[in-house]
Design a protein around this motif. Structure first.
Motif, mmCIF file in Angstrom:
data_model
loop_
_atom_site.group_PDB
_atom_site.id
_atom_site.type_symbol
_atom_site.label_atom_id
_atom_site.label_comp_id
_atom_site.label_asym_id
_atom_site.label_seq_id
_atom_site.Cartn_x
_atom_site.Cartn_y
_atom_site.Cartn_z
ATOM 1 N N ALA A 11 -67.152 10.151 -7.308
ATOM 2 C CA ALA A 11 -67.495 8.727 -7.227
ATOM 3 C C ALA A 11 -68.801 8.439 -7.966
ATOM 4 O O ALA A 11 -68.911 7.451 -8.699
ATOM 5 N N TYR A 12 -69.793 9.304 -7.810
ATOM 6 C CA TYR A 12 -71.067 9.111 -8.497
ATOM 7 C C TYR A 12 -70.916 9.296 -10.007
ATOM 8 O O TYR A 12 -71.520 8.552 -10.791
ATOM 9 N N ARG A 13 -70.127 10.279 -10.395
ATOM 10 C CA ARG A 13 -69.906 10.497 -11.825
ATOM 11 C C ARG A 13 -69.225 9.282 -12.449
ATOM 12 O O ARG A 13 -69.585 8.864 -13.550
ATOM 13 N N ARG A 14 -68.253 8.700 -11.758
ATOM 14 C CA ARG A 14 -67.538 7.541 -12.287
ATOM 15 C C ARG A 14 -68.487 6.395 -12.588
ATOM 16 O O ARG A 14 -68.422 5.788 -13.670
ATOM 17 N N GLU A 15 -69.384 6.078 -11.637
ATOM 18 C CA GLU A 15 -70.286 4.943 -11.841
ATOM 19 C C GLU A 15 -71.306 5.232 -12.938
ATOM 20 O O GLU A 15 -71.586 4.361 -13.775
ATOM 21 N N ALA A 16 -71.883 6.428 -12.952
ATOM 22 C CA ALA A 16 -72.872 6.777 -13.980
ATOM 23 C C ALA A 16 -72.231 6.834 -15.361
ATOM 24 O O ALA A 16 -72.816 6.378 -16.354
ATOM 25 N N GLU A 17 -71.043 7.378 -15.412
ATOM 26 C CA GLU A 17 -70.308 7.493 -16.675
ATOM 27 C C GLU A 17 -70.018 6.123 -17.269
ATOM 28 O O GLU A 17 -70.234 5.887 -18.474
ATOM 29 N N ARG A 18 -69.563 5.210 -16.441
ATOM 30 C CA ARG A 18 -69.240 3.858 -16.919
ATOM 31 C C ARG A 18 -70.484 3.169 -17.496
ATOM 32 O O ARG A 18 -70.406 2.548 -18.564
ATOM 33 N N LEU A 19 -71.601 3.275 -16.784
ATOM 34 C CA LEU A 19 -72.809 2.604 -17.260
ATOM 35 C C LEU A 19 -73.327 3.241 -18.548
ATOM 36 O O LEU A 19 -73.737 2.532 -19.477
ATOM 37 N N LEU A 20 -73.311 4.557 -18.630
ATOM 38 C CA LEU A 20 -73.780 5.230 -19.837
ATOM 39 C C LEU A 20 -72.922 4.851 -21.037
ATOM 40 O O LEU A 20 -73.440 4.533 -22.121
ATOM 41 N N ASP A 70 -80.159 -6.207 -18.974
ATOM 42 C CA ASP A 70 -78.987 -5.406 -19.338
ATOM 43 C C ASP A 70 -78.131 -5.086 -18.119
ATOM 44 O O ASP A 70 -76.911 -5.282 -18.132
ATOM 45 N N VAL A 71 -78.752 -4.573 -17.062
ATOM 46 C CA VAL A 71 -77.960 -4.156 -15.908
ATOM 47 C C VAL A 71 -77.387 -5.363 -15.170
ATOM 48 O O VAL A 71 -76.316 -5.276 -14.554
ATOM 49 N N ASP A 72 -78.056 -6.514 -15.241
ATOM 50 C CA ASP A 72 -77.502 -7.738 -14.666
ATOM 51 C C ASP A 72 -76.237 -8.145 -15.418
ATOM 52 O O ASP A 72 -75.228 -8.507 -14.808
ATOM 53 N N THR A 73 -76.283 -8.080 -16.740
ATOM 54 C CA THR A 73 -75.105 -8.394 -17.557
ATOM 55 C C THR A 73 -73.972 -7.415 -17.257
ATOM 56 O O THR A 73 -72.798 -7.807 -17.168
ATOM 57 N N TYR A 74 -74.308 -6.158 -17.066
ATOM 58 C CA TYR A 74 -73.299 -5.139 -16.773
ATOM 59 C C TYR A 74 -72.601 -5.425 -15.448
ATOM 60 O O TYR A 74 -71.368 -5.453 -15.378
ATOM 61 N N LEU A 75 -73.386 -5.659 -14.387
ATOM 62 C CA LEU A 75 -72.814 -5.854 -13.055
ATOM 63 C C LEU A 75 -72.056 -7.163 -12.919
ATOM 64 O O LEU A 75 -70.948 -7.204 -12.385
ATOM 65 N N ASN A 76 -72.663 -8.241 -13.389
ATOM 66 C CA ASN A 76 -72.107 -9.570 -13.122
ATOM 67 C C ASN A 76 -71.269 -10.133 -14.252
ATOM 68 O O ASN A 76 -70.639 -11.181 -14.081
ATOM 69 N N GLY A 77 -71.251 -9.465 -15.376
ATOM 70 C CA GLY A 77 -70.429 -9.910 -16.492
ATOM 71 C C GLY A 77 -69.380 -8.894 -16.878
ATOM 72 O O GLY A 77 -68.184 -9.097 -16.680
ATOM 73 N N PHE A 78 -69.822 -7.760 -17.383
ATOM 74 C CA PHE A 78 -68.886 -6.774 -17.921
ATOM 75 C C PHE A 78 -67.939 -6.208 -16.866
ATOM 76 O O PHE A 78 -66.723 -6.140 -17.096
ATOM 77 N N LEU A 79 -68.447 -5.784 -15.726
ATOM 78 C CA LEU A 79 -67.575 -5.173 -14.718
ATOM 79 C C LEU A 79 -66.509 -6.139 -14.200
ATOM 80 O O LEU A 79 -65.423 -5.727 -13.800
ATOM 81 N N PRO A 89 -60.304 -5.205 -14.143
ATOM 82 C CA PRO A 89 -61.559 -5.824 -13.681
ATOM 83 C C PRO A 89 -61.893 -5.371 -12.269
ATOM 84 O O PRO A 89 -60.997 -5.064 -11.467
ATOM 85 N N LEU A 90 -63.180 -5.333 -11.931
ATOM 86 C CA LEU A 90 -63.605 -4.905 -10.602
ATOM 87 C C LEU A 90 -63.903 -6.114 -9.720
ATOM 88 O O LEU A 90 -64.583 -7.050 -10.143
ATOM 89 N N PRO A 91 -63.422 -6.107 -8.480
ATOM 90 C CA PRO A 91 -63.764 -7.186 -7.544
ATOM 91 C C PRO A 91 -65.227 -7.079 -7.123
ATOM 92 O O PRO A 91 -65.909 -6.081 -7.401
ATOM 93 N N VAL A 92 -65.691 -8.106 -6.416
ATOM 94 C CA VAL A 92 -67.106 -8.148 -6.015
ATOM 95 C C VAL A 92 -67.476 -6.929 -5.177
ATOM 96 O O VAL A 92 -68.559 -6.355 -5.349
ATOM 97 N N SER A 93 -66.597 -6.515 -4.273
ATOM 98 C CA SER A 93 -66.916 -5.373 -3.406
ATOM 99 C C SER A 93 -67.135 -4.104 -4.221
ATOM 100 O O SER A 93 -68.053 -3.324 -3.928
#
Length: 277
Positions: free
Chosen positions: A59-68, A86-95, A123-127
Motif C-alpha cells: 500500500a505504501y509503495r503504491r502511493e509513493a510510486e504514483r506520486l514519484l 504541486d501536491v495540492d494539484t496532485y491530490l485534488n486534481g490529478f488523482l 479516478p480515485l474517490p475522495v476517501s
C-alpha cells in the motif's frame, strides 16, 4: 526527455530529476542523509515502515510510486522538488481524473512488469485521495526526520472531507439483521481495527477501563500479539442497540416454548366445581 511509465523497481529517472539536487532537499544532505536519490530514499521508507506487513508495504509503495511517477513524468520535477502547490494539484486534481487515461489508467489485474501495467485503474474517490494524503504526508514527515527533505509539503494541506453514509441505527426502519449489519459497520469505523482483528472481535471484548472512566476500549486480537484500542461513544451506544434485537428474539422464543404449559395450567384452574347455590 519524457520517462516511460514503469513500476518503481524499473523506473528510469531522466538525468537531473533523480532528486540529487532537489529544491526541497535538506541543507546538508551529504552529512545528514544516507540517501543519494529520491528513489533510494523512498525504498528505504517502504522497507522500514512495511517490515511487519507485506500488505502495508504494498500500500505504501503504491502511493509513493504514483506520486514519484507523476512528479517526473507529468510535472517534470524531482520528487524532492515538489511544492505545496504541486501536491495540492496532485491530490485534488490529478488523482480525481488521471489524464491522459492511456498513459495512466490500465487493467486491474495487469502484472507489475506487464507492458500494459499502469499505476491506476480509474479516478480515485475522495476517501482514496484522503488515504493517499495521509500516506504521503507520513512519507515526507519521515524523510524530514531522517534529514533528506527540508520540509513536508503535505503539512500545509487540509484533510479531505469524506462523507459518512447515513445509516438508521435506531431500529425505526431496519430489520434486526440490518441493525446488526449497521452496528458492524459502525464498530469497524469507530474502532479502527484491522481486518484480521475485526474477524476475531466480539462484543465481549468491549470493556470500560476502570470505574472512573466512562470511555470504552476493545481488546483486539490480530495475527500478531493483542492490543487495546479506544471505542467512540456512538459505537458504545450502538452495541446495546445491536444486542436488543437478539435479546428480544430470545424472549420470544422462550415465550413460544412456555405458552402451551401456561395455557394448560390456566385451563386446569378454570375447571372448578360449580357452587350448589
Amino acid at each position: 526527455m519524457t520517462a516511460d511509465i514503469a513500476p518503481l523497481e524499473a523506473f528510469a529517472v531522466p538525468p537531473g530529476l533523480d532528486g540529487s539536487a532537489g529544491s526541497n532537499r535538506a541543507p546538508f544532505p551529504a552529512e545528514g542523509s544516507e540517501f543519494r536519490s529520491d528513489i533510494e530514499a523512498i525504498h528505504a521508507w517502504i522497507r522500514v515502515r512495511g517490515v511487519n506487513s507485506e500488505h502495508t508495504a504494498r500500500a505504501y509503495r503504491r502511493e509513493a510510486e504514483r506520486l514519484l511517477l507523476w512528479a517526473v513524468v507529468a510535472r517534470g520535477k524531482a520528487f524532492s522538488s515538489l511544492s505545496v502547490s504541486d501536491v495540492d494539484t496532485y491530490l485534488n486534481g490529478f488523482l480525481a481524473d488521471p489524464q491522459p487515461a492511456g498513459r495512466w489508467i490500465g487493467r486491474a489485474k495487469a502484472e507489475r512488469f506487464d507492458p500494459a501495467w499502469r499505476p491506476f485503474t480509474g479516478p480515485l474517490p475522495v476517501s482514496s485521495r484522503e488515504t493517499a494524503r495521509k500516506v504521503l504526508s507520513a512519507l515526507c514527515a519521515w524523510l524530514v526526520k531522517v534529514r533528506y527533505l527540508l520540509a513536508n509539503p503535505f503539512d500545509a494541506l487540509p484533510r479531505l472531507q469524506v462523507a459518512r453514509p447515513e445509516v438508521d441505527t435506531h431500529g425505526r426502519t431496519l430489520t434486526h439483521a440490518q441493525q446488526r449489519d449497521a452496528f458492524a459497520l459502525l464498530f469497524a469505523y469507530a474502532t479502527g481495527l484491522r481486518r484480521a482483528e475485526l474477524a476475531r472481535a466480539t462484543l465481549a471484548a468491549l470493556d470500560r477501563k476502570g470505574r472512573r472512566h466512562a470511555r470504552r476500549c476493545v481488546d483486539a486480537q490480530g495475527q500478531g500479539k493483542g492490543r487495546e484500542g479506544p471505542v467512540r461513544a456512538d459505537a458504545s451506544e450502538a452495541d446495546g442497540r445491536a444486542a436488543r434485537p437478539a435479546a428480544a428474539d430470545a424472549r420470544r422464543s422462550a415465550d413460544a416454548r412456555l405458552r402451551p404449559a401456561r395455557t394448560a395450567a390456566a385451563g386446569k384452574h378454570d375447571h372448578r366445581p360449580a357452587d350448589d347455590g
